[in-house]
Design a protein around this motif. Structure first.
Motif, PDB file in Angstrom:
ATOM      1  N   ARG A 198      12.530   0.813  -9.136  1.00  0.00           N
ATOM      2  CA  ARG A 198      11.406   0.173  -9.818  1.00  0.00           C
ATOM      3  C   ARG A 198      10.365   1.231 -10.132  1.00  0.00           C
ATOM      4  O   ARG A 198      10.269   2.223  -9.422  1.00  0.00           O
ATOM      5  N   LYS A 248       7.483  -8.970 -19.045  1.00  0.00           N
ATOM      6  CA  LYS A 248       7.287  -9.274 -17.623  1.00  0.00           C
ATOM      7  C   LYS A 248       5.853  -9.010 -17.170  1.00  0.00           C
ATOM      8  O   LYS A 248       5.530  -9.098 -15.996  1.00  0.00           O
ATOM      9  N   PHE A 277       3.623   0.125 -10.720  1.00  0.00           N
ATOM     10  CA  PHE A 277       3.595  -0.824 -11.848  1.00  0.00           C
ATOM     11  C   PHE A 277       3.805  -2.245 -11.340  1.00  0.00           C
ATOM     12  O   PHE A 277       4.560  -2.458 -10.389  1.00  0.00           O
ATOM     13  N   GLY A 314       0.799  -1.226   0.000  1.00  0.00           N
ATOM     14  CA  GLY A 314       0.000   0.000   0.000  1.00  0.00           C
ATOM     15  C   GLY A 314       0.829   1.272   0.000  1.00  0.00           C
ATOM     16  O   GLY A 314       0.352   2.334  -0.388  1.00  0.00           O
ATOM     17  N   TYR A 338      10.435  -4.947 -22.302  1.00  0.00           N
ATOM     18  CA  TYR A 338      10.698  -5.438 -20.944  1.00  0.00           C
ATOM     19  C   TYR A 338       9.386  -5.543 -20.163  1.00  0.00           C
ATOM     20  O   TYR A 338       9.073  -6.571 -19.561  1.00  0.00           O
ATOM     21  N   ARG A 344      -9.298  -0.120   3.132  1.00  0.00           N
ATOM     22  CA  ARG A 344      -9.055  -1.565   3.230  1.00  0.00           C
ATOM     23  C   ARG A 344      -9.522  -2.160   4.550  1.00  0.00           C
ATOM     24  O   ARG A 344      -9.717  -3.380   4.666  1.00  0.00           O
ATOM     25  N   HIS A 396       2.188  -6.359 -10.603  1.00  0.00           N
ATOM     26  CA  HIS A 396       1.281  -6.949  -9.612  1.00  0.00           C
ATOM     27  C   HIS A 396       1.509  -8.451  -9.574  1.00  0.00           C
ATOM     28  O   HIS A 396       1.754  -9.083 -10.592  1.00  0.00           O
ATOM     29  N   ARG A 397       1.434  -9.025  -8.362  1.00  0.00           N
ATOM     30  CA  ARG A 397       1.621 -10.456  -8.209  1.00  0.00           C
ATOM     31  C   ARG A 397       0.553 -11.244  -8.970  1.00  0.00           C
ATOM     32  O   ARG A 397       0.827 -12.293  -9.528  1.00  0.00           O
ATOM     33  N   LEU A 420       4.055  -6.227 -16.881  1.00  0.00           N
ATOM     34  CA  LEU A 420       3.970  -5.172 -15.871  1.00  0.00           C
ATOM     35  C   LEU A 420       3.049  -4.074 -16.376  1.00  0.00           C
ATOM     36  O   LEU A 420       3.268  -3.498 -17.429  1.00  0.00           O
ATOM     37  N   PHE A 453      -5.605   4.486   2.014  1.00  0.00           N
ATOM     38  CA  PHE A 453      -5.698   3.087   1.568  1.00  0.00           C
ATOM     39  C   PHE A 453      -6.107   2.211   2.764  1.00  0.00           C
ATOM     40  O   PHE A 453      -7.016   1.391   2.683  1.00  0.00           O
ATOM     41  N   ARG A 462      -8.799  -1.892 -11.509  1.00  0.00           N
ATOM     42  CA  ARG A 462      -8.949  -0.706 -10.654  1.00  0.00           C
ATOM     43  C   ARG A 462      -8.189   0.486 -11.240  1.00  0.00           C
ATOM     44  O   ARG A 462      -8.616   1.633 -11.121  1.00  0.00           O
ATOM     45  N   ASN A 521      -0.865  -0.464 -11.692  1.00  0.00           N
ATOM     46  CA  ASN A 521      -1.781  -1.067 -10.731  1.00  0.00           C
ATOM     47  C   ASN A 521      -2.578   0.037 -10.033  1.00  0.00           C
ATOM     48  O   ASN A 521      -2.468   1.209 -10.396  1.00  0.00           O
ATOM     49  N   VAL A 522      -3.326  -0.350  -9.049  1.00  0.00           N
ATOM     50  CA  VAL A 522      -4.268   0.585  -8.400  1.00  0.00           C
ATOM     51  C   VAL A 522      -3.539   1.798  -7.833  1.00  0.00           C
ATOM     52  O   VAL A 522      -4.106   2.890  -7.746  1.00  0.00           O
ATOM     53  N   ASP A 523      -2.243   1.637  -7.543  1.00  0.00           N
ATOM     54  CA  ASP A 523      -1.509   2.740  -6.884  1.00  0.00           C
ATOM     55  C   ASP A 523      -0.942   3.762  -7.848  1.00  0.00           C
ATOM     56  O   ASP A 523      -0.409   4.780  -7.409  1.00  0.00           O
TER      57      ASP A 523
HETATM   58  C1  SDX Z   1      -0.669  -3.414  -4.094  1.00  0.00           C
HETATM   59  O1  SDX Z   1      -1.496  -8.257  -3.678  1.00  0.00           O
HETATM   60  C2  SDX Z   1      -2.320  -7.299  -3.875  1.00  0.00           C
HETATM   61  O2  SDX Z   1      -3.439  -7.509  -4.274  1.00  0.00           O
HETATM   62  C3  SDX Z   1      -1.815  -5.921  -3.547  1.00  0.00           C
HETATM   63  C4  SDX Z   1      -2.759  -4.778  -3.892  1.00  0.00           C
HETATM   64  C5  SDX Z   1      -3.995  -4.778  -3.007  1.00  0.00           C
HETATM   65  O3  SDX Z   1      -5.005  -4.210  -3.443  1.00  0.00           O
HETATM   66  O4  SDX Z   1      -3.902  -5.282  -1.861  1.00  0.00           O
HETATM   67  O5  SDX Z   1      -3.151  -4.882  -5.245  1.00  0.00           O
HETATM   68  C6  SDX Z   1      -2.099  -3.430  -3.667  1.00  0.00           C
HETATM   69  O6  SDX Z   1       0.192  -3.668  -3.283  1.00  0.00           O
HETATM   70  C7  SDX Z   1      -0.333  -3.167  -5.541  1.00  0.00           C
HETATM   71  C8  SDX Z   1       1.198  -3.274  -5.835  1.00  0.00           C
HETATM   72  C9  SDX Z   1       1.864  -1.964  -5.408  1.00  0.00           C
HETATM   73  N1  SDX Z   1       3.325  -2.088  -5.485  1.00  0.00           N
HETATM   74  C10 SDX Z   1       4.048  -1.406  -6.403  1.00  0.00           C
HETATM   75  O7  SDX Z   1       3.557  -0.743  -7.319  1.00  0.00           O
HETATM   76  C11 SDX Z   1       5.559  -1.513  -6.212  1.00  0.00           C
HETATM   77  C12 SDX Z   1       6.227  -1.811  -7.570  1.00  0.00           C
HETATM   78  N2  SDX Z   1       5.832  -3.163  -7.985  1.00  0.00           N
HETATM   79  C13 SDX Z   1       6.626  -4.232  -7.540  1.00  0.00           C
HETATM   80  O8  SDX Z   1       7.564  -4.114  -6.565  1.00  0.00           O
HETATM   81  C14 SDX Z   1       6.109  -5.633  -7.871  1.00  0.00           C
HETATM   82  O9  SDX Z   1       5.597  -5.589  -9.136  1.00  0.00           O
HETATM   83  C15 SDX Z   1       5.096  -6.223  -6.911  1.00  0.00           C
HETATM   84  C16 SDX Z   1       5.585  -6.205  -5.518  1.00  0.00           C
HETATM   85  C17 SDX Z   1       3.798  -5.489  -7.005  1.00  0.00           C
HETATM   86  C18 SDX Z   1       4.858  -7.678  -7.352  1.00  0.00           C
HETATM   87  O10 SDX Z   1       6.002  -8.383  -7.046  1.00  0.00           O
HETATM   88  P1  SDX Z   1       6.182  -9.931  -7.502  1.00  0.00           P
HETATM   89  O11 SDX Z   1       4.906 -10.510  -7.967  1.00  0.00           O
HETATM   90  O12 SDX Z   1       6.917 -10.630  -6.415  1.00  0.00           O
HETATM   91  O13 SDX Z   1       7.039  -9.781  -8.781  1.00  0.00           O
HETATM   92  P2  SDX Z   1       8.618  -9.717  -8.757  1.00  0.00           P
HETATM   93  O14 SDX Z   1       9.077  -8.693  -7.770  1.00  0.00           O
HETATM   94  O15 SDX Z   1       9.131 -11.102  -8.646  1.00  0.00           O
HETATM   95  O16 SDX Z   1       8.915  -9.141 -10.229  1.00  0.00           O
HETATM   96  C19 SDX Z   1       8.867 -10.006 -11.352  1.00  0.00           C
HETATM   97  C20 SDX Z   1       9.855  -9.391 -12.325  1.00  0.00           C
HETATM   98  C21 SDX Z   1      11.206  -9.104 -11.679  1.00  0.00           C
HETATM   99  O17 SDX Z   1      12.194  -9.193 -12.712  1.00  0.00           O
HETATM  100  P3  SDX Z   1      13.086 -10.579 -12.767  1.00  0.00           P
HETATM  101  O18 SDX Z   1      13.709 -10.752 -11.377  1.00  0.00           O
HETATM  102  O19 SDX Z   1      12.092 -11.693 -13.073  1.00  0.00           O
HETATM  103  O20 SDX Z   1      14.096 -10.308 -13.848  1.00  0.00           O
HETATM  104  O21 SDX Z   1       9.355  -8.109 -12.773  1.00  0.00           O
HETATM  105  C22 SDX Z   1      10.246  -7.069 -12.333  1.00  0.00           C
HETATM  106  C23 SDX Z   1      11.127  -7.660 -11.257  1.00  0.00           C
HETATM  107  O22 SDX Z   1      12.398  -7.030 -11.264  1.00  0.00           O
HETATM  108  N3  SDX Z   1       9.399  -6.006 -11.811  1.00  0.00           N
HETATM  109  C24 SDX Z   1       9.579  -4.712 -12.042  1.00  0.00           C
HETATM  110  C25 SDX Z   1       8.522  -4.079 -11.369  1.00  0.00           C
HETATM  111  N4  SDX Z   1       7.765  -4.977 -10.761  1.00  0.00           N
HETATM  112  C26 SDX Z   1       8.311  -6.170 -11.025  1.00  0.00           C
HETATM  113  N5  SDX Z   1      10.524  -4.042 -12.762  1.00  0.00           N
HETATM  114  C27 SDX Z   1      10.380  -2.700 -12.774  1.00  0.00           C
HETATM  115  N6  SDX Z   1       9.390  -1.994 -12.165  1.00  0.00           N
HETATM  116  C28 SDX Z   1       8.457  -2.661 -11.450  1.00  0.00           C
HETATM  117  N7  SDX Z   1       7.487  -1.984 -10.847  1.00  0.00           N
END
Ligand code: SDX
Length: 428
Positions: A300, A356, A304, A266, A352, A388, A306-307, A358, A384, A315, A361-363
């Motif tokens: 990062r 991947k 951008f 969040g 890229y 939530r 999302h798991r 990407l 948030f 959203r 996302n909602v944020d």
């Molecule tokens: C929320 O779970 C939910 O539902 C959460 C949420 C909710 O409503 O509760 O939706 C709210 O938390 C949304 C997410 C907000 N977070 C961000 O925006 C932070 C930036 N995003 C990331 O850190 C990441 O994308 C996550 C944490 C959201 C997801 O992480 P994952 O699923 O563990 O994916 P990962 O970190 O393993 O990334 C996969 C690949 C990686 O590259 P490789 O190691 O495979 O080479 O994608 C890359 C990452 O490096 N990557 C990014 C990236 N996010 C992932 N590269 C650049 N920018 C990014 N934002």
């Protein structure tokens, strides 16, 4: 029709597991007997392939970008519903009748004040305390004020605690904002809507009348709907795990607030707007995109990825539309929005991000609207958490009522030292 099974062949032993079907979504392999029958654990850091519970609240299809709350799409709810109606839906399973709705909103309204002594807690914080630090502390302290709603075995007390948490979060969040800016706090105004009351407690002052802007009220209410619940995300799983030990509801929600604060969760809405401001101009975007792709650079693109969503976050789509409406209605021409639109366009056409999967996302967009309404970035994650809380409370109640519910206690793959002899200090 007999239930499907899955067999795991471990060489010397074969273990058969039941496969359970949901109403929609992936089947699950029930591995509860695995350790007992094979002496082995599964290994799933980050729980990418693990269903932690059964739930009827929220369904997400990450490939199709679908989000349903009790079967209703987030698009329909954002368009036609209200946050209080979504709260009723998540808690009770059905949309309210007009009478149900009036009763529910009246009940919530009557719980919006906080204990007068709880207000004293704020004076213990530094004025520059982050609102999420205050939210963690104040919500956790609620169990010291509302003893008559901490017995989790009593459905009545669970209901009162749920209503208190939903009702008081806006008051607690608004007081955190007022404390930070050094203004006097306002008591709730029961003549206003849930969201209108929050706006008045945040931006109103005792010296002036305060008129709720209906466009802002509707936009913020929609933002609350978009944040209400989201399946078993990190903070919801935290609330469920804390609740599985029998901890009181206020402590569980405080744990959820702490988890939500992380920038990967969040906290990303605050980080995303700070990032867009740092980029500053569309011409600087290519450099930041290159940094986001550079494995040696921890940067990062915040907002951008999302798991679960690997196509688009539904959203974010609603949020982008709302940005245009709010900025247009308020006559705000925020260059940060132009940076956001250009960044999204460039990232979505970059190999890229495509490879991947990407997407915004909602944020990604929420901060632009919240900033246009007048919230400082430090308040974004508190908002948030406010929204939530409805999902956390609904998930907590579902967990308590789940007959399969046991204390959550994962195991591990141990790679530390085997047992070794202790040497007294003088012999080392
Ligand atoms: C929320 O779970 C939910 O539902 C959460 C949420 C909710 O409503 O509760 O939706 C709210 O938390 C949304 C997410 C907000 N977070 C961000 O925006 C932070 C930036 N995003 C990331 O850190 C990441 O994308 C996550 C944490 C959201 C997801 O992480 P994952 O699923 O563990 O994916 P990962 O970190 O393993 O990334 C996969 C690949 C990686 O590259 P490789 O190691 O495979 O080479 O994608 C890359 C990452 O490096 N990557 C990014 C990236 N996010 C992932 N590269 C650049 N920018 C990014 N934002």
């Amino acid at each position: 029709m007999s239930e499907k099974t899955a067999t795991l062949d471990l060489g010397e032993t074969k273990v058969e597991f039941p496969v359970h079907k949901g109403t929609i979504g992936p089947d699950v392999v029930d591995i509860r007997k695995l350790y007992g029958q094979s002496g082995r654990f599964t290994y799933d850091p980050g729980f990418t392939s693990t269903a932690s519970c059964e739930s009827k609240l929220t369904y997400i299809d990450g490939e199709e970008g679908i989000l349903l709350h009790r079967g209703y799409s987030i698009e329909d709810l954002a368009e036609d519903s209200s946050f209080m109606e979504v709260a009723y839906l998540l808690l009770n399973g059905e949309l309210p009748t007009p009478d149900d709705y009036d009763d529910f909103t009246r009940t919530i309204t009557l719980h919006t004040m906080v204990h007068e002594q709880l207000r004293e807690l704020y004076r213990g914080f530094r004025r520059d305390a982050h609102p999420m630090a205050i939210m963690c502390g104040v919500v956790g302290s609620m169990s010291a004020f509302y003893h008559d709603s901490t017995d989790i075995k009593d459905p009545e007390q669970r209901t009162i605690a749920s209503h208190r948490l939903i009702a008081k979060m806006p008051t607690i969040a608004a007081m955190a904002f007022k404390y930070a800016v050094g203004q006097p706090t306002l008591y709730p105004d029961n003549s206003l809507s849930y969201t209108g009351n929050f706006l008045k407690m945040t931006f109103g002052v005792p010296a002036e009348p305060y008129e709720v802007n209906p466009v802002v009220e509707r936009a913020l209410d929609r933002i609350f709907i978009l944040h209400a619940d989201h399946e078993q995300n990190a903070s919801t799983s935290t609330v469920r795990l804390a609740g599985s030990s029998g901890a009181n509801p206020f402590a569980c929600i405080a744990a959820g607030i702490a988890c939500l604060w992380g920038p990967a969760h969040g906290g990303a809405n605050e980080a995303a707007l700070n990032m867009l401001k740092e980029i500053g101009h569309p011409s600087a975007i290519p450099g930041y995109i290159e940094r986001a792709k550079d494995k040696n650079d921890p940067f990062r693109l915040m907002g951008f990825g999302h798991r679960v969503y690997k196509n688009h976050d539904p959203r974010a789509t609603v949020m982008r539309k709302t940005v245009r409406e709010v900025l247009g209605s308020l006559g705000v021409d925020d260059p940060v929005f132009d940076v956001a639109l250009e960044l999204e366009e460039m990232a979505l056409n970059d190999d890229y991000f495509i490879e991947k999967k990407l997407f915004p996302n909602v944020d990604f967009y929420s901060g632009i609207i919240l900033s246009a309404i007048g919230f400082p970035t430090s308040m974004f994650t508190a908002l948030f958490a406010l929204a939530r809380t409805v999902g956390w409370v609904a998930q907590w109640n579902e967990m308590i009522e789940d007959p399969d519910q046991r204390i959550g206690r994962p195991r591990q793959l141990y790679t530390g030292p085997v047992q070794r002899e202790y040497l007294p200090l003088e012999k080392r």
